[in-house]
Design a protein around this motif. Structure first.
Motif, PDB file in Angstrom:
ATOM      1  N   GLU A   1       0.829  -1.200   0.000  1.00 13.75           N
ATOM      2  CA  GLU A   1       0.000   0.000   0.000  1.00 13.75           C
ATOM      3  C   GLU A   1       0.863   1.249   0.000  1.00 13.75           C
ATOM      4  O   GLU A   1       1.879   1.330   0.690  1.00 13.75           O
ATOM      5  CB  GLU A   1      -0.903   0.011   1.237  1.00 13.75           C
ATOM      6  N   GLU A   2       0.440   2.216  -0.781  1.00 12.28           N
ATOM      7  CA  GLU A   2       1.049   3.549  -0.790  1.00 12.28           C
ATOM      8  C   GLU A   2       0.045   4.525  -0.191  1.00 12.28           C
ATOM      9  O   GLU A   2      -1.145   4.477  -0.514  1.00 12.28           O
ATOM     10  CB  GLU A   2       1.389   3.947  -2.222  1.00 12.28           C
ATOM     11  N   MET A   3       0.523   5.406   0.687  1.00 12.33           N
ATOM     12  CA  MET A   3      -0.390   6.346   1.329  1.00 12.33           C
ATOM     13  C   MET A   3       0.283   7.697   1.509  1.00 12.33           C
ATOM     14  O   MET A   3       1.461   7.780   1.858  1.00 12.33           O
ATOM     15  CB  MET A   3      -0.843   5.832   2.702  1.00 12.33           C
ATOM     16  N   SER A   4      -0.463   8.767   1.258  1.00  9.72           N
ATOM     17  CA  SER A   4      -0.033  10.125   1.606  1.00  9.72           C
ATOM     18  C   SER A   4      -1.077  10.700   2.556  1.00  9.72           C
ATOM     19  O   SER A   4      -2.279  10.522   2.359  1.00  9.72           O
ATOM     20  CB  SER A   4       0.113  10.999   0.358  1.00  9.72           C
TER      21      SER A   4
ATOM     22  N   PHE B   1       9.212   2.756   1.211  1.00 10.25           N
ATOM     23  CA  PHE B   1       9.540   4.136   1.585  1.00 10.25           C
ATOM     24  C   PHE B   1       8.799   4.503   2.857  1.00 10.25           C
ATOM     25  O   PHE B   1       7.637   4.129   3.045  1.00 10.25           O
ATOM     26  CB  PHE B   1       9.139   5.096   0.458  1.00 10.25           C
ATOM     27  N   ALA B   2       9.480   5.238   3.745  1.00  9.46           N
ATOM     28  CA  ALA B   2       8.851   5.762   4.961  1.00  9.46           C
ATOM     29  C   ALA B   2       9.235   7.225   5.092  1.00  9.46           C
ATOM     30  O   ALA B   2      10.399   7.547   5.361  1.00  9.46           O
ATOM     31  CB  ALA B   2       9.295   4.974   6.189  1.00  9.46           C
ATOM     32  N   GLY B   3       8.280   8.122   4.859  1.00 12.66           N
ATOM     33  CA  GLY B   3       8.546   9.548   4.911  1.00 12.66           C
ATOM     34  C   GLY B   3       7.762  10.235   6.012  1.00 12.66           C
ATOM     35  O   GLY B   3       7.152   9.590   6.872  1.00 12.66           O
TER      36      GLY B   3
ATOM     37  N   ILE C   1       5.299   3.814   1.603  1.00 17.42           N
ATOM     38  CA  ILE C   1       4.995   2.683   0.730  1.00 17.42           C
ATOM     39  C   ILE C   1       5.433   1.443   1.495  1.00 17.42           C
ATOM     40  O   ILE C   1       6.620   1.274   1.782  1.00 17.42           O
ATOM     41  CB  ILE C   1       5.725   2.773  -0.622  1.00 17.42           C
ATOM     42  N   GLU C   2       4.477   0.592   1.849  1.00 18.43           N
ATOM     43  CA  GLU C   2       4.757  -0.565   2.701  1.00 18.43           C
ATOM     44  C   GLU C   2       4.265  -1.851   2.049  1.00 18.43           C
ATOM     45  O   GLU C   2       3.217  -1.869   1.391  1.00 18.43           O
ATOM     46  CB  GLU C   2       4.076  -0.411   4.065  1.00 18.43           C
TER      47      GLU C   2
ATOM     48  N   CYS D   1      21.223   6.041   1.619  1.00 16.21           N
ATOM     49  CA  CYS D   1      20.314   7.031   1.034  1.00 16.21           C
ATOM     50  C   CYS D   1      19.199   6.329   0.274  1.00 16.21           C
ATOM     51  O   CYS D   1      19.399   5.253  -0.291  1.00 16.21           O
ATOM     52  CB  CYS D   1      21.062   7.954   0.076  1.00 16.21           C
ATOM     53  N   ILE D   2      18.036   6.968   0.248  1.00 15.60           N
ATOM     54  CA  ILE D   2      16.892   6.439  -0.490  1.00 15.60           C
ATOM     55  C   ILE D   2      16.932   6.995  -1.909  1.00 15.60           C
ATOM     56  O   ILE D   2      17.032   8.212  -2.090  1.00 15.60           O
ATOM     57  CB  ILE D   2      15.578   6.850   0.197  1.00 15.60           C
ATOM     58  N   PRO D   3      16.870   6.169  -2.929  1.00 18.18           N
ATOM     59  CA  PRO D   3      16.847   6.689  -4.303  1.00 18.18           C
ATOM     60  C   PRO D   3      15.614   7.559  -4.540  1.00 18.18           C
ATOM     61  O   PRO D   3      14.548   7.311  -3.967  1.00 18.18           O
ATOM     62  CB  PRO D   3      16.792   5.418  -5.162  1.00 18.18           C
ATOM     63  N   PRO D   4      15.725   8.583  -5.374  1.00 18.30           N
ATOM     64  CA  PRO D   4      14.555   9.408  -5.691  1.00 18.30           C
ATOM     65  C   PRO D   4      13.540   8.613  -6.503  1.00 18.30           C
ATOM     66  O   PRO D   4      13.886   7.648  -7.186  1.00 18.30           O
ATOM     67  CB  PRO D   4      15.147  10.556  -6.510  1.00 18.30           C
ATOM     68  N   PHE D   5      12.285   9.030  -6.438  1.00 17.65           N
ATOM     69  CA  PHE D   5      11.238   8.349  -7.194  1.00 17.65           C
ATOM     70  C   PHE D   5      10.025   9.266  -7.303  1.00 17.65           C
ATOM     71  O   PHE D   5       9.894  10.250  -6.574  1.00 17.65           O
ATOM     72  CB  PHE D   5      10.833   7.027  -6.522  1.00 17.65           C
ATOM     73  N   LYS D   6       9.140   8.902  -8.210  1.00 23.25           N
ATOM     74  CA  LYS D   6       7.882   9.630  -8.373  1.00 23.25           C
ATOM     75  C   LYS D   6       6.778   8.627  -8.645  1.00 23.25           C
ATOM     76  O   LYS D   6       6.887   7.804  -9.557  1.00 23.25           O
ATOM     77  CB  LYS D   6       7.974  10.644  -9.518  1.00 23.25           C
TER      78      LYS D   6
END
Length: 288
Positions: A43-46, A99-101, A106-107, A233-238
């Motif tokens: 799941e991706e969440m903002s 990703f964890a921001g 994104i988990e 480091c976390i790679p950039p993404f979109k």
């Protein structure tokens, strides 16, 4: 039953890769099992919050990237001791990385469940780390200026616009004219941008910083600063919900006034490519 756990062949996986593992149960005595299931959900969440207390309002968006479930074992009697059910599944090719921001994540979560007759079900869960591979990049020069009333007062140059974990990013700058300032600050920052339901939010995080005081700066000539990129480091993404990027932030620190700031985009790679011969063939090369 004392314990249920998921055992994997390794901890990190790439999109399109096969995950091999087993669900292990350890019990003191035999029991009747209805079935053993395994699920994987990504799941991706903002999420951002405006206001506080009773007047706060939450803006949130979600997107499901994977949802799979399989039955590993049907009705049976499970003997005492340690028992294992093996499994294998393949990740989709185009999954975004874990990703964890601050405003988003994104988990990928794997869950095992053992359904037991006339008793509470037993289970466990395990986070799956998905990592992306990045293509080699060709470095480019980048230049920028900080202006005041249309006149350049600080010039900044990058010989290579690529950040690489554990390596040095050399930056040079020149302060022009008789400027009143305290120092020049150079930072490598990451920027997490989200807009759940059209509500924008942005978070900048400084990975590394160098601060050069005025008395240590030679004006009207080039000064050099070396920024050491952190190893992890976390790679950039979109994605549809998250935009994660790298920037060089140059700041002219001015006392009792607003600072002058310049942002220059950076690219990210574990290696880079450059022309290898007169015919323009390319080969991968690690930064030295």
């Amino acid at each position: 039953m004392r314990r249920v756990e998921i055992v994997l062949s390794k901890e990190a996986f790439a999109p399109g890769e096969r995950i091999d593992g087993k669900v292990v149960s350890i019990c003191d005595r035999s029991f009747d099992c209805n079935r053993v299931t395994l699920s994987l959900r990504g799941e991706e969440m903002s999420r951002i919050v405006h206001g506080s207390g009773k007047s706060s309002h939450v803006h949130m968006e979600k997107k499901e990237h994977i949802s799979e479930e399989m039955e590993l074992l049907g009705p049976c009697e499970v003997p005492e001791g340690e028992n294992a059910c093996e499994f294998s599944l393949v990740l989709p090719e185009h999954l975004p990385a874990s990703f964890a921001g601050t405003y988003s994540h994104i988990e990928y979560v794997m869950k095992a469940n053992i359904e037991i007759s006339r008793a509470l079900d037993q289970g466990c869960k395990k986070m799956i780390f998905v990592q992306r591979t990045l293509p080699p990049l060709i470095p480019s020069e980048n230049k920028g200026v900080i202006e005041q009333d249309g006149t350049p007062i600080v010039s900044v140059e990058l010989e290579k616009d690529i950040v690489q974990p554990g390596q040095i990013l050399p930056v040079r700058f020149m302060v022009s004219g008789d400027q009143k300032f305290r120092a020049v600050r150079m930072q490598i920052i990451t920027r997490e941008s989200v807009a759940p339901n059209g509500n924008h939010a942005q978070y900048d995080n400084a990975l590394v910083e160098a601060y050069r005081r005025k008395e240590d700066i030679n004006q009207e000539t080039w000064n050099e600063i070396a920024l050491e990129v952190p190893l992890h480091c976390i790679p950039p993404f979109k994605t549809d919900l998250i935009d994660f990027t790298y920037w060089l932030k140059a700041t002219l620190d001015i006392a009792w006034q607003f600072d002058k700031v310049l942002f220059m985009p950076l690219r990210f790679s574990l290696e880079y490519r450059e022309p290898d011969d007169s015919e323009g063939h390319m080969k991968p090369k690690f930064w030295s």
